[in-house]
Design a protein around this motif. Structure first.
Motif, PDB file in Angstrom:
ATOM      1  N   THR A   1      -4.613  -0.698  -7.549  1.00 28.73           N
ATOM      2  CA  THR A   1      -4.603  -0.094  -6.176  1.00 28.73           C
ATOM      3  C   THR A   1      -5.170   1.262  -6.135  1.00 28.73           C
ATOM      4  O   THR A   1      -5.064   1.914  -7.282  1.00 28.73           O
TER       5      THR A   1
ATOM      6  N   HIS B   1      -3.888  -3.672  -1.875  1.00 21.12           N
ATOM      7  CA  HIS B   1      -5.081  -4.175  -2.628  1.00 21.12           C
ATOM      8  C   HIS B   1      -6.365  -3.696  -2.297  1.00 21.12           C
ATOM      9  O   HIS B   1      -6.727  -3.821  -0.972  1.00 21.12           O
TER      10      HIS B   1
ATOM     11  N   TYR C   1      -2.597 -13.737  -6.655  1.00 23.71           N
ATOM     12  CA  TYR C   1      -1.489 -12.304  -6.808  1.00 23.71           C
ATOM     13  C   TYR C   1      -0.294 -12.638  -6.353  1.00 23.71           C
ATOM     14  O   TYR C   1      -0.002 -13.433  -5.452  1.00 23.71           O
TER      15      TYR C   1
ATOM     16  N   ARG D   1      -2.190  -7.553  -1.569  1.00 20.51           N
ATOM     17  CA  ARG D   1      -3.360  -8.713  -2.045  1.00 20.51           C
ATOM     18  C   ARG D   1      -4.231  -8.953  -0.724  1.00 20.51           C
ATOM     19  O   ARG D   1      -3.577  -8.802   0.539  1.00 20.51           O
TER      20      ARG D   1
END
Ligand SMILES: Cc1cc2nc3c(=O)[nH]c(=O)nc-3n(C[C@H](O)[C@H](O)[C@H](O)COP(=O)(O)OP(=O)(O)OC[C@H]3O[C@@H](n4cnc5c(N)ncnc54)[C@H](O)[C@@H]3O)c2cc1C
Ligand code: SF4
Length: 330
Positions: free
Chosen positions: A117, A161, A193, A268
């Motif tokens: 991230t 993400h 994820y 995600r």
């Protein structure tokens, strides 16, 4: 930067053996994320196993008409591939919307999926962060979170993400293949994820030490009429503040098939299944596109400074699907 060892692998089983399940070792793809994180001390591996010379740099048709993309295919080669551009244009557009030409020449498919991230607290080792240091807290919830998650987050982490590629792969039901010392395995991207919950440091369902070997795209007719739309704070070379991968098939003015995934709004790539269900069989017009977006975004839990993303995503869905509907009827 901590001193580290470096080894280069030339075959898949050799790469897995070289990593040897060692928690202090990491695979090295293009290094465009990992090496940055090593410089700032977020990542401190004792050893790197370079995977760029593995024979995983091909894009091949599958027997059923899909595509198999090797894990070391560069982002540039993926975006330029004729089959990708023809059958999954949103994927090529998503990749080209990310980073810069130089970075895309280095960055690999495996590394893109596992990039970390861009939350500023995560990158700052002087700050608390549950993802980097479990149990230390999440300063973003009460601090700087204007580009953080509005969907599927928890009090423990609200990071997004950053992958653009992953959003298109989510829309097209991709499957991730991997290899471990115990043999090969597969994960649908939808399960790849993990939900944030109370454990934001556990990001994927990959077994420890797994090497990503590739991504498989199933044949998806609707994907040929697809778009990636990305909003960012400057015109190029920036991560998304919101994005969509959309695909649409329209017959007699009615939605016959649709794919929709959101980027930069969750931990995600977010497949917008509620919106898809709302659209199937509905008139392909702006009113129904907006209603479908609203149905999906009803789950949103924005923080004080990122509520703008709800409107942003609604507008992106309407604009993206309207554009596709127009093209489908031309
Ligand atoms: C300035 C800048 C701007 C960017 N902008 C964007 C953007 O707008 N959109 C976007 O999507 N991305 C963007 N990126 C991110 C870039 O796409 C990623 O850094 C890149 O995709 C990571 O790929 P890599 O091969 O370099 O991974 P690496 O940095 O080598 O590795 C990343 C992680 O993946 C692991 N890994 C790598 N390969 C494998 C494998 N085969 N199996 C298992 N683990 C593996 C590594 O151990 C590491 O943990 C940007 C990056 C930079 C530096
Ligand atoms: S949002 Fe997630 S990554 Fe950012 S500070 Fe909070 S726990 Fe860390």
């Amino acid at each position: 930067m901590r001193e580290f060892g470096y080894q280069r692998a030339y075959d898949v089983s050799g790469a897995v053996a070289l990593l040897d399940g060692d928690g202090e070792a990491r695979f090295l793809g293009g290094g465009t994320n990992l090496v940055d994180l090593m410089k700032t001390g977020v990542e401190r591996p004792a050893r790197l196993v370079d995977v760029r010379d593995l024979p995983l740099n091909r894009i091949d048709p599958t027997g059923d008409g899909g595509l198999r993309i090797g894990a070391t295919v560069t982002n540039s080669d993926l975006a330029a591939h004729p089959e990708v551009r023809l059958h999954y244009p949103a994927l090529a557009q998503a990749v080209l919307a990310g980073a810069s030409g130089q970075l895309r020449n280095m960055a690999t498919v495996g590394g893109n999926l596992l990039q970390r991230t861009r939350c500023g607290y995560f990158s700052d080792i002087t700050s608390a962060c549950n993802k980097r240091n479990p149990g230390s807290g999440c300063p973003a919830v009460t601090g700087e979170h204007h580009n953080h998650a509005i969907l599927g987050a928890s009090d423990h982490c609200v990071a997004t993400h950053p992958s653009d590629m992953g959003v298109a792969l989510a829309a097209f039901d991709a499957t991730v293949s991997y290899e471990t010392a115990d043999g090969p395995g597969e994960l649908p991207l939808a399960d790849f994820y993990l939900p944030v919950g109370e454990t934001p440091h556990l990001e994927t369902a990959l077994p420890p030490g797994a090497l990503i070997t590739g991504v498989t795209l199933p044949p998806t007719q609707v994907a040929a009429n697809s778009r990636y739309r990305k909003v960012r704070e400057r015109a190029s070379y920036a991560f998304a503040i919101g994005s969509i991968a959309a695909a649409l098939d329209v017959e007699d003015g009615v939605v016959r098939d649709v794919r929709l995934a959101f980027g930069a709004v969750a931990s995600r790539p977010w497949r917008a299944r509620t919106a898809e269900r709302a659209l199937l069989g509905a008139p392909a017009d702006a009113e129904h596109f907006a209603a479908a977006a609203d149905a999906e975004l009803a789950q949103a839990t924005p923080l004080p400074h990122n509520g703008y993303k709800v409107t942003l995503m609604r507008n992106l869905v309407v604009a993206g699907l309207s554009e596709l509907a127009e093209e489908a009827t031309r």
